[in-house]
Design a protein around this motif. Sequence first.
Motif, PDB file in Angstrom:
ATOM      1  N   GLU A  31       0.829  -1.203   0.000  1.00  0.00           N
ATOM      2  CA  GLU A  31       0.000   0.000   0.000  1.00  0.00           C
ATOM      3  C   GLU A  31       0.867   1.257   0.000  1.00  0.00           C
ATOM      4  N   ALA A  32       1.901   1.254   0.849  1.00  0.00           N
ATOM      5  CA  ALA A  32       2.780   2.421   0.937  1.00  0.00           C
ATOM      6  C   ALA A  32       3.566   2.623  -0.355  1.00  0.00           C
ATOM      7  N   LEU A  33       3.983   1.520  -0.980  1.00  0.00           N
ATOM      8  CA  LEU A  33       4.750   1.619  -2.227  1.00  0.00           C
ATOM      9  C   LEU A  33       3.907   2.227  -3.340  1.00  0.00           C
ATOM     10  N   ARG A  67      12.498   6.321  -0.774  1.00  0.00           N
ATOM     11  CA  ARG A  67      11.723   5.198  -0.242  1.00  0.00           C
ATOM     12  C   ARG A  67      11.474   5.313   1.258  1.00  0.00           C
ATOM     13  N   SER A  68      11.339   6.539   1.764  1.00  0.00           N
ATOM     14  CA  SER A  68      11.204   6.724   3.207  1.00  0.00           C
ATOM     15  C   SER A  68       9.912   6.109   3.743  1.00  0.00           C
ATOM     16  N   ARG A  69       8.849   6.178   2.977  1.00  0.00           N
ATOM     17  CA  ARG A  69       7.549   5.689   3.450  1.00  0.00           C
ATOM     18  C   ARG A  69       7.563   4.175   3.586  1.00  0.00           C
ATOM     19  N   THR A  70       8.061   3.470   2.559  1.00  0.00           N
ATOM     20  CA  THR A  70       8.067   2.008   2.606  1.00  0.00           C
ATOM     21  C   THR A  70       9.046   1.489   3.654  1.00  0.00           C
ATOM     22  N   GLN A  71      10.176   2.140   3.783  1.00  0.00           N
ATOM     23  CA  GLN A  71      11.129   1.740   4.816  1.00  0.00           C
ATOM     24  C   GLN A  71      10.525   1.931   6.205  1.00  0.00           C
ATOM     25  N   GLY A  72       9.753   2.994   6.363  1.00  0.00           N
ATOM     26  CA  GLY A  72       9.109   3.251   7.641  1.00  0.00           C
ATOM     27  C   GLY A  72       8.091   2.181   7.995  1.00  0.00           C
ATOM     28  N   VAL A  73       7.347   1.689   6.999  1.00  0.00           N
ATOM     29  CA  VAL A  73       6.366   0.637   7.238  1.00  0.00           C
ATOM     30  C   VAL A  73       7.051  -0.626   7.747  1.00  0.00           C
ATOM     31  N   ILE A  74       8.157  -1.007   7.137  1.00  0.00           N
ATOM     32  CA  ILE A  74       8.877  -2.203   7.563  1.00  0.00           C
ATOM     33  C   ILE A  74       9.403  -2.028   8.985  1.00  0.00           C
ATOM     34  N   ALA A  75       9.956  -0.860   9.276  1.00  0.00           N
ATOM     35  CA  ALA A  75      10.526  -0.613  10.600  1.00  0.00           C
ATOM     36  C   ALA A  75       9.448  -0.619  11.676  1.00  0.00           C
ATOM     37  N   ILE A  76       8.349   0.069  11.437  1.00  0.00           N
ATOM     38  CA  ILE A  76       7.311   0.171  12.455  1.00  0.00           C
ATOM     39  C   ILE A  76       6.564  -1.158  12.601  1.00  0.00           C
ATOM     40  N   GLY A  77       6.403  -1.896  11.496  1.00  0.00           N
ATOM     41  CA  GLY A  77       5.758  -3.201  11.561  1.00  0.00           C
ATOM     42  C   GLY A  77       6.588  -4.213  12.328  1.00  0.00           C
ATOM     43  N   THR A  78       7.902  -4.195  12.101  1.00  0.00           N
ATOM     44  CA  THR A  78       8.795  -5.100  12.824  1.00  0.00           C
ATOM     45  C   THR A  78       8.792  -4.787  14.315  1.00  0.00           C
ATOM     46  N   LEU A  79       8.778  -3.501  14.650  1.00  0.00           N
ATOM     47  CA  LEU A  79       8.736  -3.108  16.058  1.00  0.00           C
ATOM     48  C   LEU A  79       7.420  -3.519  16.699  1.00  0.00           C
ATOM     49  N   ALA A  80       6.310  -3.368  15.977  1.00  0.00           N
ATOM     50  CA  ALA A  80       5.008  -3.787  16.505  1.00  0.00           C
ATOM     51  C   ALA A  80       4.988  -5.287  16.777  1.00  0.00           C
ATOM     52  N   GLU A  81       5.614  -6.062  15.900  1.00  0.00           N
ATOM     53  CA  GLU A  81       5.684  -7.512  16.103  1.00  0.00           C
ATOM     54  C   GLU A  81       6.451  -7.847  17.384  1.00  0.00           C
ATOM     55  N   ALA A 170       6.929   7.474  10.016  1.00  0.00           N
ATOM     56  CA  ALA A 170       6.755   6.173   9.361  1.00  0.00           C
ATOM     57  C   ALA A 170       5.412   6.055   8.647  1.00  0.00           C
ATOM     58  N   GLY A 171       4.680   7.156   8.503  1.00  0.00           N
ATOM     59  CA  GLY A 171       3.411   7.098   7.807  1.00  0.00           C
ATOM     60  C   GLY A 171       2.259   6.751   8.725  1.00  0.00           C
ATOM     61  N   PRO A 172       1.228   6.083   8.202  1.00  0.00           N
ATOM     62  CA  PRO A 172       0.021   5.775   8.991  1.00  0.00           C
ATOM     63  C   PRO A 172       0.324   4.833  10.158  1.00  0.00           C
ATOM     64  N   PRO A 173      -0.571   4.791  11.157  1.00  0.00           N
ATOM     65  CA  PRO A 173      -0.391   3.861  12.282  1.00  0.00           C
ATOM     66  C   PRO A 173      -0.387   2.412  11.806  1.00  0.00           C
ATOM     67  N   PHE A 174       0.250   1.559  12.583  1.00  0.00           N
ATOM     68  CA  PHE A 174       0.336   0.134  12.245  1.00  0.00           C
ATOM     69  C   PHE A 174      -0.237  -0.656  13.422  1.00  0.00           C
ATOM     70  N   THR A 175      -1.201  -1.547  13.161  1.00  0.00           N
ATOM     71  CA  THR A 175      -1.892  -2.292  14.214  1.00  0.00           C
ATOM     72  C   THR A 175      -1.752  -3.791  14.010  1.00  0.00           C
ATOM     73  N   LEU A 176      -1.460  -4.495  15.100  1.00  0.00           N
ATOM     74  CA  LEU A 176      -1.489  -5.955  15.116  1.00  0.00           C
ATOM     75  C   LEU A 176      -2.494  -6.407  16.166  1.00  0.00           C
ATOM     76  N   ASN A 177      -3.373  -7.319  15.797  1.00  0.00           N
ATOM     77  CA  ASN A 177      -4.343  -7.897  16.720  1.00  0.00           C
ATOM     78  C   ASN A 177      -3.879  -9.278  17.158  1.00  0.00           C
ATOM     79  N   ARG A 178      -3.825  -9.487  18.469  1.00  0.00           N
ATOM     80  CA  ARG A 178      -3.448 -10.774  19.031  1.00  0.00           C
ATOM     81  C   ARG A 178      -4.631 -11.320  19.832  1.00  0.00           C
ATOM     82  N   ALA A 179      -4.996 -12.568  19.586  1.00  0.00           N
ATOM     83  CA  ALA A 179      -6.100 -13.216  20.292  1.00  0.00           C
ATOM     84  C   ALA A 179      -5.546 -14.191  21.321  1.00  0.00           C
ATOM     85  N   TYR A 180      -6.152 -14.179  22.506  1.00  0.00           N
ATOM     86  CA  TYR A 180      -5.721 -15.050  23.604  1.00  0.00           C
ATOM     87  C   TYR A 180      -6.913 -15.833  24.126  1.00  0.00           C
TER      88      TYR A 180
END
Length: 208
Positions: A31-33, A67-81, A170-180
Amino acid sequence: MRPKVDFSGLWEMDYRRSDRADLKIRAKYLEALIEERRQYQQEQEREMRHFGNLIGPMVLMNEDPRRSRTQGVIAIGTLAEKISKSSVFRISQSETRIVIDRDEDFSLVCNFMEQSSRVSSLGAERCYWHGDQLVFDIMLPEGLDVRHVLSLGKNRQILNVATTLFYRKAGPPFTLNRAYTPFEPVESTYDCEFKLATLKTCTMGSPD
């Protein structure tokens, strides 16, 4: 602020119902690309219209090398994980307080009677109820904000934890949903001893 939902208990991650970080990072990256290329093309077209008559034809690049936007997505997504990787939650809750112990991470603590944010050298933290959801906002230095939203499904069968990272660079917020899902602790029947060659050896023992 009084508790509206009881989250107490032992919870383990249900990987089938949780977001797969690699797939979500890939989707957000694409999406960012696409957005980055669209914006860059628009910028190039504006420059062509503005300067074309003065300096002649210009060669347009296929994509922005920054490529600042796409690099930001990878960085923020990895941190969220990494932030949301805890597989087990141990939650104790009373009328005035909740403590969420997470394996491989620091505990989340909320005093329901406090109205203001707690400030430390690492940043600021506050918690509050949003309907039946419990929200933890953590404001870290350099503009990085983390939000954990806890919500409980019907019959206490699913605890969903939505972890969102906000970082303006890093652009838009990045969300991960975890179910327990809830589980009961099981006493180990393994006997382990330290050995120099193997560091640790475990054998099946007999329960008492």
